[in-house]
Write a protein that holds these residues in place. Structure first.
Motif, PDB file in Angstrom:
ATOM      1  N   PRO A 157       0.842  -1.198   0.000  1.00 45.98           N
ATOM      2  CA  PRO A 157       0.000   0.000   0.000  1.00 45.98           C
ATOM      3  C   PRO A 157       0.877   1.249   0.000  1.00 45.98           C
ATOM      4  N   ASP A 158       0.280   2.402  -0.227  1.00 45.77           N
ATOM      5  CA  ASP A 158       1.015   3.660  -0.114  1.00 45.77           C
ATOM      6  C   ASP A 158       1.472   3.837   1.328  1.00 45.77           C
ATOM      7  N   ASN A 159       2.672   4.331   1.516  1.00 52.24           N
ATOM      8  CA  ASN A 159       3.243   4.623   2.829  1.00 52.24           C
ATOM      9  C   ASN A 159       3.147   3.456   3.812  1.00 52.24           C
ATOM     10  N   PRO A 160       3.667   2.287   3.449  1.00 51.42           N
ATOM     11  CA  PRO A 160       3.591   1.147   4.363  1.00 51.42           C
ATOM     12  C   PRO A 160       4.512   1.335   5.559  1.00 51.42           C
ATOM     13  N   SER A 161       4.165   0.735   6.670  1.00 48.21           N
ATOM     14  CA  SER A 161       5.035   0.784   7.850  1.00 48.21           C
ATOM     15  C   SER A 161       6.242  -0.123   7.623  1.00 48.21           C
ATOM     16  N   GLY A 162       7.304   0.135   8.359  1.00 45.14           N
ATOM     17  CA  GLY A 162       8.482  -0.714   8.285  1.00 45.14           C
ATOM     18  C   GLY A 162       8.165  -2.143   8.682  1.00 45.14           C
ATOM     19  N   ALA A 163       7.292  -2.310   9.677  1.00 43.53           N
ATOM     20  CA  ALA A 163       6.918  -3.653  10.118  1.00 43.53           C
ATOM     21  C   ALA A 163       6.180  -4.407   9.013  1.00 43.53           C
ATOM     22  N   LEU A 164       5.277  -3.744   8.305  1.00 47.17           N
ATOM     23  CA  LEU A 164       4.549  -4.406   7.216  1.00 47.17           C
ATOM     24  C   LEU A 164       5.517  -4.806   6.103  1.00 47.17           C
ATOM     25  N   VAL A 165       6.426  -3.913   5.748  1.00 44.89           N
ATOM     26  CA  VAL A 165       7.399  -4.226   4.698  1.00 44.89           C
ATOM     27  C   VAL A 165       8.272  -5.406   5.138  1.00 44.89           C
ATOM     28  N   GLY A 166       8.745  -5.375   6.374  1.00 46.80           N
ATOM     29  CA  GLY A 166       9.548  -6.492   6.881  1.00 46.80           C
ATOM     30  C   GLY A 166       8.783  -7.804   6.818  1.00 46.80           C
ATOM     31  N   TYR A 167       7.517  -7.770   7.169  1.00 44.81           N
ATOM     32  CA  TYR A 167       6.685  -8.974   7.112  1.00 44.81           C
ATOM     33  C   TYR A 167       6.554  -9.483   5.680  1.00 44.81           C
TER      34      TYR A 167
END
Length: 186
Positions: A157-167
């Protein structure tokens, strides 16, 4: 005296040892940082009381796992006094034909990151690389630069959190290689 099962196991091991050579190991290297070594001030953040060059290190890799469709670089400090570590850099969807990043690729203004890749906002709040800046007197921090071979490009998604990207990176990782460098501010 060997049982039949042990003889078969030995035969299988011998066949594997004498069979085709294994694929080259997936390896991340750098001319700027080294495992267990302290990074230069060039990799220190500029801001938050730090006065470094905020320059992402040069990185190269080899031994791509079969099925790789893209790469991701994650730079993380597990020693940050936050309770959740600190994301210094997340560069995802690096094209599969890329095998290196020049120093400074983490600065979106320099346009050195490969076309099609995506620089995620670091924990300083800006996209791209944010260098080391451990609290003064907090001791040595570890900076884990991890390259992941991805089974697909990531749909984020736009502006994903670092945690979401890491996941998402870990969910689609076919293999990884890490350089754990160090930094300290006394």
């Amino acid at each position: 005296m060997f049982t039949h099962a042990k003889k078969c196991s030995l035969a299988v091991l011998a066949a594997l040892a004498c069979g085709p050579a294994l694929a080259e190991e997936f390896t991340l290297t750098s001319t700027d940082i080294a495992p267990g070594e302290f990074m230069a001030s060039a990799q220190e953040f500029e801001g938050f009381g730090c006065a470094g060059g905020n320059l992402s290190p040069q990185l190269s890799w080899s031994g791509t796992p079969q099925g790789t469709r893209a790469f991701a670089i994650l730079a993380y400090d597990p020693d940050a006094p936050t309770g959740s570590g600190w994301w210094h850099w997340q560069l995802v969807n690096i094209p599969v034909d890329v095998r290196s990043l020049p120093a400074g690729a983490g600065d979106p203004g320099k346009q050195l990151a490969p076309a099609g890749s995506l620089q995620i906002a670091n924990d300083y709040g800006s996209p791209g690389f944010g260098g080391a800046c451990p609290p003064q007197g907090h001791g040595t921090h570890r900076y884990q630069f991890t390259l992941h071979a991805l089974s697909q490009t990531l749909d984020l998604p736009d502006n994903p959190s670092g945690a979401l990207v890491g996941y998402m990176v870990k969910a689609h990782s076919l293999g990884s290689s890490t350089i754990e460098a160090l930094y300290r501010r006394d």
